[in-house]
Design a protein around this motif. Sequence first.
Motif, PDB file in Angstrom:
ATOM      1  N   PHE A   1      -1.259  -5.837   6.785  1.00  0.00           N
ATOM      2  CA  PHE A   1      -1.811  -5.266   5.557  1.00  0.00           C
ATOM      3  C   PHE A   1      -3.246  -4.779   5.720  1.00  0.00           C
ATOM      4  O   PHE A   1      -3.619  -3.743   5.165  1.00  0.00           O
ATOM      5  N   GLU A   2      -4.062  -5.490   6.480  1.00  0.00           N
ATOM      6  CA  GLU A   2      -5.467  -5.094   6.652  1.00  0.00           C
ATOM      7  C   GLU A   2      -5.588  -3.732   7.334  1.00  0.00           C
ATOM      8  O   GLU A   2      -6.452  -2.932   6.998  1.00  0.00           O
ATOM      9  N   ASN A   3      -4.732  -3.489   8.302  1.00  0.00           N
ATOM     10  CA  ASN A   3      -4.804  -2.231   9.056  1.00  0.00           C
ATOM     11  C   ASN A   3      -4.039  -1.087   8.389  1.00  0.00           C
ATOM     12  O   ASN A   3      -4.128   0.057   8.822  1.00  0.00           O
ATOM     13  N   PHE A   4      -3.277  -1.436   7.379  1.00  0.00           N
ATOM     14  CA  PHE A   4      -2.479  -0.433   6.681  1.00  0.00           C
ATOM     15  C   PHE A   4      -3.363   0.418   5.768  1.00  0.00           C
ATOM     16  O   PHE A   4      -4.176  -0.111   5.029  1.00  0.00           O
ATOM     17  N   THR A   5      -3.225   1.751   5.865  1.00  0.00           N
ATOM     18  CA  THR A   5      -3.954   2.643   4.948  1.00  0.00           C
ATOM     19  C   THR A   5      -3.000   3.718   4.422  1.00  0.00           C
ATOM     20  O   THR A   5      -1.986   4.025   5.052  1.00  0.00           O
ATOM     21  N   PHE A   6      -3.368   4.275   3.291  1.00  0.00           N
ATOM     22  CA  PHE A   6      -2.570   5.361   2.716  1.00  0.00           C
ATOM     23  C   PHE A   6      -2.581   6.578   3.638  1.00  0.00           C
ATOM     24  O   PHE A   6      -1.619   7.333   3.693  1.00  0.00           O
ATOM     25  N   LYS A   7      -3.666   6.775   4.339  1.00  0.00           N
ATOM     26  CA  LYS A   7      -3.762   7.884   5.292  1.00  0.00           C
ATOM     27  C   LYS A   7      -2.685   7.754   6.380  1.00  0.00           C
ATOM     28  O   LYS A   7      -1.943   8.697   6.645  1.00  0.00           O
ATOM     29  N   LYS A   8      -2.617   6.561   6.987  1.00  0.00           N
ATOM     30  CA  LYS A   8      -1.622   6.332   8.043  1.00  0.00           C
ATOM     31  C   LYS A   8      -0.205   6.513   7.504  1.00  0.00           C
ATOM     32  O   LYS A   8       0.640   7.117   8.156  1.00  0.00           O
ATOM     33  N   LEU A   9       0.029   5.964   6.308  1.00  0.00           N
ATOM     34  CA  LEU A   9       1.348   6.104   5.700  1.00  0.00           C
ATOM     35  C   LEU A   9       1.668   7.567   5.448  1.00  0.00           C
ATOM     36  O   LEU A   9       2.775   8.036   5.732  1.00  0.00           O
ATOM     37  N   SER A  10       0.686   8.308   4.943  1.00  0.00           N
ATOM     38  CA  SER A  10       0.928   9.717   4.609  1.00  0.00           C
ATOM     39  C   SER A  10       1.287  10.522   5.855  1.00  0.00           C
ATOM     40  O   SER A  10       2.120  11.417   5.801  1.00  0.00           O
ATOM     41  N   ILE A  11       0.662  10.196   6.970  1.00  0.00           N
ATOM     42  CA  ILE A  11       1.003  10.884   8.214  1.00  0.00           C
ATOM     43  C   ILE A  11       2.446  10.560   8.610  1.00  0.00           C
ATOM     44  O   ILE A  11       3.215  11.447   8.960  1.00  0.00           O
ATOM     45  N   GLN A  12       2.808   9.277   8.476  1.00  0.00           N
ATOM     46  CA  GLN A  12       4.148   8.892   8.907  1.00  0.00           C
ATOM     47  C   GLN A  12       5.249   9.527   8.067  1.00  0.00           C
ATOM     48  O   GLN A  12       6.316   9.842   8.590  1.00  0.00           O
ATOM     49  N   ILE A  13       4.997   9.694   6.772  1.00  0.00           N
ATOM     50  CA  ILE A  13       6.049  10.290   5.954  1.00  0.00           C
ATOM     51  C   ILE A  13       5.753  11.763   5.670  1.00  0.00           C
ATOM     52  O   ILE A  13       6.385  12.369   4.815  1.00  0.00           O
ATOM     53  N   GLN A  14       4.814  12.305   6.394  1.00  0.00           N
ATOM     54  CA  GLN A  14       4.481  13.728   6.296  1.00  0.00           C
ATOM     55  C   GLN A  14       4.209  14.200   4.879  1.00  0.00           C
ATOM     56  O   GLN A  14       4.799  15.160   4.386  1.00  0.00           O
ATOM     57  N   THR A  15       3.306  13.412   4.248  1.00  0.00           N
ATOM     58  CA  THR A  15       2.817  13.872   2.958  1.00  0.00           C
ATOM     59  C   THR A  15       1.292  13.732   3.009  1.00  0.00           C
ATOM     60  O   THR A  15       0.737  13.676   4.102  1.00  0.00           O
ATOM     61  N   THR A  16       0.647  13.707   1.872  1.00  0.00           N
ATOM     62  CA  THR A  16      -0.812  13.590   1.873  1.00  0.00           C
ATOM     63  C   THR A  16      -1.236  12.301   1.181  1.00  0.00           C
ATOM     64  O   THR A  16      -0.491  11.746   0.369  1.00  0.00           O
ATOM     65  N   GLU A  17      -2.423  11.853   1.531  1.00  0.00           N
ATOM     66  CA  GLU A  17      -2.994  10.694   0.853  1.00  0.00           C
ATOM     67  C   GLU A  17      -2.946  10.873  -0.656  1.00  0.00           C
ATOM     68  O   GLU A  17      -2.543   9.972  -1.385  1.00  0.00           O
ATOM     69  N   ALA A  18      -3.384  12.054  -1.105  1.00  0.00           N
ATOM     70  CA  ALA A  18      -3.456  12.330  -2.540  1.00  0.00           C
ATOM     71  C   ALA A  18      -2.114  12.103  -3.224  1.00  0.00           C
ATOM     72  O   ALA A  18      -2.058  11.570  -4.342  1.00  0.00           O
ATOM     73  N   SER A  19      -1.034  12.487  -2.558  1.00  0.00           N
ATOM     74  CA  SER A  19       0.298  12.300  -3.147  1.00  0.00           C
ATOM     75  C   SER A  19       0.615  10.826  -3.336  1.00  0.00           C
ATOM     76  O   SER A  19       1.199  10.432  -4.348  1.00  0.00           O
ATOM     77  N   ILE A  20       0.241  10.003  -2.362  1.00  0.00           N
ATOM     78  CA  ILE A  20       0.503   8.565  -2.478  1.00  0.00           C
ATOM     79  C   ILE A  20      -0.342   7.961  -3.602  1.00  0.00           C
ATOM     80  O   ILE A  20       0.141   7.133  -4.369  1.00  0.00           O
TER      81      ILE A  20
END
Lengths: 223, 223
Positions: B40-59
């Motif tokens: 959880f500490e290393n998890f960021t919305f940025k990393k997630l957005s890259i993995q699902i090919q969307t943007t931080e803003a969308s998350i």
Amino acid sequence: MKFQVSFNVNEKLFLRNPESSVLGKKIIKYSIELIHEIGFENFTFKKLSIQIQTTEASIYRYFENKHRLLLYILNWYWCYMNFLVNTSIENISEPKIKLKIIIELLANDLKTKSGTLDYNIEAINQIVISESSKAYLVKDIKNINKDHVFQPFKDLCTKIASIINEYNPSFKFARSLSSTIIETSHTQQYFAKNLPKLTDLQSGKPEDFTLKFLENIVFKLLD
Amino acid sequence: MKFQVSFNVNEKLFLRNPESSVLGKKIIKYSIELIHEIGFENFTFKKLSIQIQTTEASIYRYFENKHRLLLYILNWYWCYMNFLVNTSIENISEPKIKLKIIIELLANDLKTKSGTLDYNIEAINQIVISESSKAYLVKDIKNINKDHVFQPFKDLCTKIASIINEYNPSFKFARSLSSTIIETSHTQQYFAKNLPKLTDLQSGKPEDFTLKFLENIVFKLLD
DNA sequence: TATAAATAATAGTATTACTATCATTAAAAG
DNA sequence: CTTTTAATGATAGTAATACTATTATTTATA
């Protein structure tokens, strides 16, 4: 009772020994206050540096990061608990009484046991309750554990386990019971204070309730 | 057994219901994978957005921050556990058997109980073990709790407490025992895997050990 | 008093944790 | 089948975090 306590904290915890300088001691003293005040997530070296009127860079010369600093504080606490447990049961022969004393210490009686210390023991207590699991619930636990930074915690657990088996040699889960009562003493105090529906606290203090609960389970299990 | 499970997760947890769109479901599915993978500490919305090919803003349109997303995942888990507990003991009359089943579910048997689900239940399990305390061990707990985001957790605790008292009506700490076995099921599994000196695990799986330990303490306490 | 060590002052970087704007695409309503 | 609305993408930007590096200055020790 006034006494000076210092422990040989594992050298891997710091880059420069905070006990060795005025600034180092200030870092420990005020990080305890600040973590207690704003919580570990909101705590930063920048904020601490402002409060003790130094710079971030200076703090980084003592600790690699805030996780190591938390570990340092917890190590201090675990060493202190080991010390308190050992001195409190020294002259006791009855294992049952020993266990009772340990449970009292776990359920927060240590503030009354402590004389004047360099550090705010009540703040440390709250940090242990609220933040200690964050010291081990990290992805990198396997590597961190290699530096023996949990040794005093394991020592405390081993000590309590040995008394559990002294009281009841046939009990097969002494270590797990030991770690469980340590953790449960934190969790139940925290729940009683913040999420009381998860406990049976009716009235009175979270510490007193936790004490009763722990005594109940330990002696029902071992008798 | 294949079944579709969805629960009415508290609306305060999200800004936009992730169940209502393809992107929303992807956010949940892959945040589970990513939190499990990197913590959880290393998890960021940025990393997630890259993995699902969307943007931080969308998350950010779905979740205020990653803490709320963690709470969402945990709520899903707690609702699922409530569901599993209720269906598993439905036709059982003996309270002792009910308790045994619940302990098995807590000690990680739920992966065998689960059919094909949208989400990786084993990953969720590991997240619950390693990250769930971070959901409540936060400075702002009092305010967060006002949004009833821990309701399913409390419901689970209440349910188990009711069965504890069904089995032994005179036991005075049903809720605390309930929250203790839930938390201990996580802690002992984690310790057995990562800090085994804090447990009595000799050989075998952490899950099996935890099961034995929990059964031992619960029935010694209640019998 | 010379030398070394510790600290302060300052700067800088990559990442995190967001917020804002506007264009584009998809879904729903008329 | 178009119009309106809503959701998403693309892009930019900000303040804070988590560090690292450099040099000057102060303090301790030899």
